[in-house]
Motif scaffolding. Structure first.
Motif, PDB file in Angstrom:
ATOM      1  N   LYS A  28       0.967  -1.131   0.022  1.00  0.00           N
ATOM      2  CA  LYS A  28       0.199   0.020   0.089  1.00  0.00           C
ATOM      3  C   LYS A  28       0.834   1.218   0.052  1.00  0.00           C
ATOM      4  O   LYS A  28       0.777   2.127  -0.800  1.00  0.00           O
ATOM      5  N   SER A  47     -11.645   1.766  -6.000  1.00  0.00           N
ATOM      6  CA  SER A  47     -11.023   3.015  -5.762  1.00  0.00           C
ATOM      7  C   SER A  47      -9.778   2.861  -4.814  1.00  0.00           C
ATOM      8  O   SER A  47      -9.543   1.825  -4.100  1.00  0.00           O
ATOM      9  N   GLY A  48      -8.919   3.847  -4.999  1.00  0.00           N
ATOM     10  CA  GLY A  48      -7.613   3.900  -4.257  1.00  0.00           C
ATOM     11  C   GLY A  48      -6.750   2.703  -4.707  1.00  0.00           C
ATOM     12  O   GLY A  48      -6.655   2.158  -5.756  1.00  0.00           O
ATOM     13  N   GLN A  97      -9.816  -0.981  -2.226  1.00  0.00           N
ATOM     14  CA  GLN A  97     -11.000  -0.761  -1.810  1.00  0.00           C
ATOM     15  C   GLN A  97     -12.017  -1.188  -2.910  1.00  0.00           C
ATOM     16  O   GLN A  97     -11.817  -0.476  -4.028  1.00  0.00           O
ATOM     17  N   ASN A 115     -15.942  -0.554  -2.962  1.00  0.00           N
ATOM     18  CA  ASN A 115     -17.053  -0.060  -2.267  1.00  0.00           C
ATOM     19  C   ASN A 115     -16.822   0.453  -0.664  1.00  0.00           C
ATOM     20  O   ASN A 115     -17.401   0.006   0.349  1.00  0.00           O
ATOM     21  N   GLY A 116     -15.490   0.962  -0.684  1.00  0.00           N
ATOM     22  CA  GLY A 116     -15.056   1.669   0.345  1.00  0.00           C
ATOM     23  C   GLY A 116     -14.617   0.669   1.320  1.00  0.00           C
ATOM     24  O   GLY A 116     -14.094   1.026   2.642  1.00  0.00           O
ATOM     25  N   GLU A 117     -14.527  -0.577   1.147  1.00  0.00           N
ATOM     26  CA  GLU A 117     -14.117  -1.737   2.054  1.00  0.00           C
ATOM     27  C   GLU A 117     -12.759  -2.368   1.432  1.00  0.00           C
ATOM     28  O   GLU A 117     -12.845  -2.787   0.141  1.00  0.00           O
ATOM     29  N   SER A 118     -11.892  -3.196   2.406  1.00  0.00           N
ATOM     30  CA  SER A 118     -10.735  -3.917   2.092  1.00  0.00           C
ATOM     31  C   SER A 118     -11.157  -5.474   2.187  1.00  0.00           C
ATOM     32  O   SER A 118     -12.117  -5.564   3.055  1.00  0.00           O
ATOM     33  N   ASP A 171     -19.098 -10.974   1.727  1.00  0.00           N
ATOM     34  CA  ASP A 171     -19.782  -9.699   1.324  1.00  0.00           C
ATOM     35  C   ASP A 171     -21.342  -9.921   0.883  1.00  0.00           C
ATOM     36  O   ASP A 171     -22.014  -9.122   1.507  1.00  0.00           O
ATOM     37  N   SER A 224     -13.415   4.372 -10.147  1.00  0.00           N
ATOM     38  CA  SER A 224     -13.277   5.896  -9.435  1.00  0.00           C
ATOM     39  C   SER A 224     -12.094   6.558  -9.753  1.00  0.00           C
ATOM     40  O   SER A 224     -12.066   7.701  -9.047  1.00  0.00           O
ATOM     41  N   ASP A 225     -11.150   6.080 -10.224  1.00  0.00           N
ATOM     42  CA  ASP A 225      -9.661   6.403 -10.085  1.00  0.00           C
ATOM     43  C   ASP A 225      -9.339   7.273 -11.296  1.00  0.00           C
ATOM     44  O   ASP A 225     -10.082   7.205 -12.385  1.00  0.00           O
TER      45      ASP A 225
END
Length: 510
Positions: A8, A379-380, A383, A385-388, A395, A411-412
Motif C-alpha cells: 500500500k 477506488s484507491g 478498496q 465499495n469503500g472496504e478492503s 460480502d 473511480s480513479d
C-alpha cells in the motif's frame, strides 16, 4: 499484514512522488516524465526460438478420471547469458505445462507444494465448486498436498492457472507460477480453425520483467507508478527475444496477459489486420477483424493471423490512450512501445485451415430475468465499495440458478480491472452504450477505464456452498494483494450465508 501495508505505501508513495517532483520545478517533472517511456521497437534481436510449454501428461484412474500430477517447486532458469535466474515453476523451473482437456472430462489433480512457503493454484476462468477453486481459502502448505477434482462443463476456451495466496499473489505469479489451460469441445474441433498445438495453435504467456545486474528478477513499481511491478523487458513463455518459424498460412495465437500489472495493446509491426475469434470464455459468434487488441492482466484472447510465404513480422504492444488519466498513463507503462515476438514464415506454407463465418452463439443474458442488481466501485489501491478484503467476511450471497447484473466502475484516474471467479459474464453496456467488439463475447476479466461504468450480467449455476466463498477482485496483482477484493457465496434453496472456515479447515483434499 506487514506485506500488504508495504504494498500500500509503495503505491501511495508513487502518488506523493508526483507532488514532490512538481514542487521541484517543471523542468524536473518534464525530465522524469520523458525518461519514464520505454521504446523497444526495432531494438530486440529476436535470437531465441519461442519455447512452447509441453502438454501436461495425465493417466486415467479406475473411476475414469484424468489425473494430472503437478509439483510446485523452486528452480533456476537461464533467461540471459551469465548467472541463471532464481525462479519458481510447476513441473519445471519456470511456468507450468499446458493442461489440455475436453468438455465432459472428469479431472483430478495431485498437487504437491515443494516450496518452503504456502501457496495455491487457482483455475482462472473455470466453472467449478468453490472448495476446488484454489483461492486464498485453499492454501497448500509447504510440503503439503492438494487433490481437487471436478467435471469440465463449459465451452471450448483458453483459461489459465496461477497462485492466489492473499497478500502474496503478485510475488508468486512474478516468480513463475502460471500456466495455460485449453478446453476443447466437439463443436470447436469441427470448425476447421487451426488447432495443432505448437504448430498453428500457439500458447503465448506474455509477461514483463525487471532484472538486476546478476540476472535476478526484482519486483517494484516505476517511480511515481501506481500499479505495482512494471517491467522493462517482455518475455513469451519464459523466452526473451523469441522468434517462431511459421509453416502454415493461418496461425492461432492464444494470448494470455500473464503480467502483474502491465496492460498490452497488441498489433503487428506492419499493421496487418488479424481476426479475434475468442475471448476469455470461448469462441465469438463470428470473427472480428482488427489491428489492435488491448488485454489487461488475466485476460485472454485467441486471434488468427494470416501469413504469406517469406513473411517476417513482429508482434508488438502499442501505446494505450485511456488506460489511465493524465501523467499516470506514462508512469504506468501506457505510453510504452514494446516488441514482443517475431514470426518468420517459410517459403512454402500449408493451407488447410480456415476461420468459419459462424463459430458459436452469442452471450444470451441481456433479456434474462434479473434477480438482483449490485454496484461495485473500485477506488484507491485497496478498496471496493469503500472496504478492503477481510478473509472472514462474506460480502453477500447469490442464489443458484439466478442471473444478476453488476455495475462496476473505476473511480480513479489510474487503471483497474475486474475478475469474477466461477462464472463467465456478458458485458451489457459501457456508460450506457454497446461495448466495443472485443468485449462482446463471454468474459471473466475486463479492463476498467477510469470514470466509466460497466454493466455485466452473469448466471450462477450448479455449485452451492454457504460457507466457502468465491472471489471478485482487481487483477492488477498489487491492488489485489493490498485488499481490492471481496467474497461471495452461491446459495441453494433455503440456504443462508454461513461461516467462513479458517484457512486450515478450508483445505480441500478431494
Amino acid at each position: 499484514m506487514k506485506r500488504r501495508k508495504a504494498l500500500k505505501w509503495t503505491l501511495i508513495g508513487g502518488g506523493i512522488g508526483i507532488g514532490t517532483i512538481a514542487l521541484g520545478g517543471a523542468g524536473a517533472f518534464a525530465w522524469v516524465y520523458s525518461a519514464s517511456r520505454i521504446d523497444t521497437f526495432g531494438k530486440i534481436d529476436f535470437d531465441k526460438p519461442l519455447v512452447v510449454p509441453p502438454l501436461a501428461e495425465s493417466v486415467t484412474d479406475s473411476s475414469g478420471s484424468r489425473v494430472f500430477d503437478l509439483e510446485i517447486r523452486a528452480g533456476a532458469t537461464q533467461f540471459k547469458d551469465g548467472k541463471a535466474t532464481d525462479t519458481w515453476g510447476v513441473n519445471g523451473d519456470y511456468l507450468g505445462p499446458t493442461i489440455r482437456v475436453e468438455r465432459g472430462d472428469e479431472v483430478a489433480f495431485a498437487v504437491r507444494n515443494s516450496l518452503d512457503v504456502a501457496t495455491s493454484i487457482h483455475w482462472h476462468g473455470m466453472h467449478l465448486p468453490a472448495v476446488m477453486d484454489g483461492g486464498p481459502h485453499q492454501m497448500v502448505e509447504a510440503g503439503g498436498d492438494w487433490a481437487p477434482q471436478w467435471m469440465i462443463d463449459q465451452p471450448a476456451s483458453t483459461l489459465w492457472y496461477h497462485p492466489h495466496p492473499h497478500g502474496e499473489t503478485a510475488e508468486h505469479v512474478y516468480r513463475g507460477l502460471a500456466g495455460m489451460i485449453i478446453i476443447d469441445d466437439e463443436e470447436s474441433q469441427a470448425l476447421g480453425l487451426p488447432q495443432t498445438y505448437g504448430v498453428d495453435d500457439l500458447p503465448m504467456v506474455v509477461q514483463d520483467k525487471k532484472f538486476v545486474g546478476n540476472n535476478q528478477m526484482v519486483e517494484g513499481g516505476r517511480f511515481m507508478g501506481t500499479q505495482g511491478t512494471i517491467g522493462d523487458e517482455v518475455m513469451v513463455n519464459g523466452t526473451l527475444g523469441p522468434y517462431f518459424d511459421v509453416t502454415t498460412r493461418l496461425v492461432r495465437l492464444r494470448l494470455l496477459n500473464g503480467s502483474n500489472a502491465r496492460i498490452y495493446n497488441f498489433g503487428f509491426s506492419d499493421d496487418r489486420p488479424f481476426q479475434l475469434v475468442a475471448t476469455d470464455g470461448g469462441l465469438l459468434p463470428e470473427a472480428w477483424e482488427t489491428r489492435r487488441l488491448p488485454l489487461s492482466p488475466g485476460e485472454r484472447a485467441e486471434i488468427v493471423v494470416a501469413f504469406e510465404p517469406g513473411d517476417t513480422v513482429d508482434l508488438r504492444s502499442y501505446p494505450l490512450e485511456d488506460a489511465h488519466q493524465g501523467p499516470f498513463n506514462r508512469f504506468n507503462g501506457g505510453d510504452d512501445k514494446l516488441d514482443v515476438c517475431r514470426f518468420r514464415a517459410a517459403d512454402s506454407l500449408s493451407d488447410d485451415t480456415e476461420v468459419p463465418a459462424v463459430m458459436s452463439t452469442a452471450p444470451d443474458l441481456a433479456d434474462a430475468e434479473v434477480a438482483e442488481e449490485r454496484r461495485f466501485a473500485l477506488s484507491g489501491f485497496n478498496q471496493i465499495n469503500g472496504e478492503s478484503m477481510d478473509m472472514q467476511r462474506i460480502d453477500f450471497g447469490v442464489r443458484e440458478g439466478t442471473v444478476e447484473v453488476w455495475e462496476v466502475s473505476n473511480s480513479d484516474v489510474y487503471a483497474h480491472n475486474f475478475h469474477v471467479h466461477d462464472v463467465q459474464y456478458q458485458v451489457l453496456d459501457v456508460n450506457g452504450e454497446e461495448p466495443e467488439p472485443h468485449m462482446r463475447g463471454w468474459k471473466d476479466t475486463i479492463q476498467l477505464i477510469p470514470k466509466r461504468h460497466y454493466r455485466i450480467a452473469m448466471r450462477f449455476s450448479e455449485y452451492t456452498d454457504p460457507n466457502v466463498p468465491y472471489m471478485y477482485h482487481c487483477h492488477i496483482l498489487a491492488h489485489e494483494d493490498a485488499g481490492m477484493m471481496g467474497q461471495f457465496v452461491v446459495l441453494g434453496e433455503g440456504e443462508e450465508i454461513g461461516q467462513v472456515p479458517t484457512v486450515d479447515s478450508a483445505h480441500a483434499h478431494g
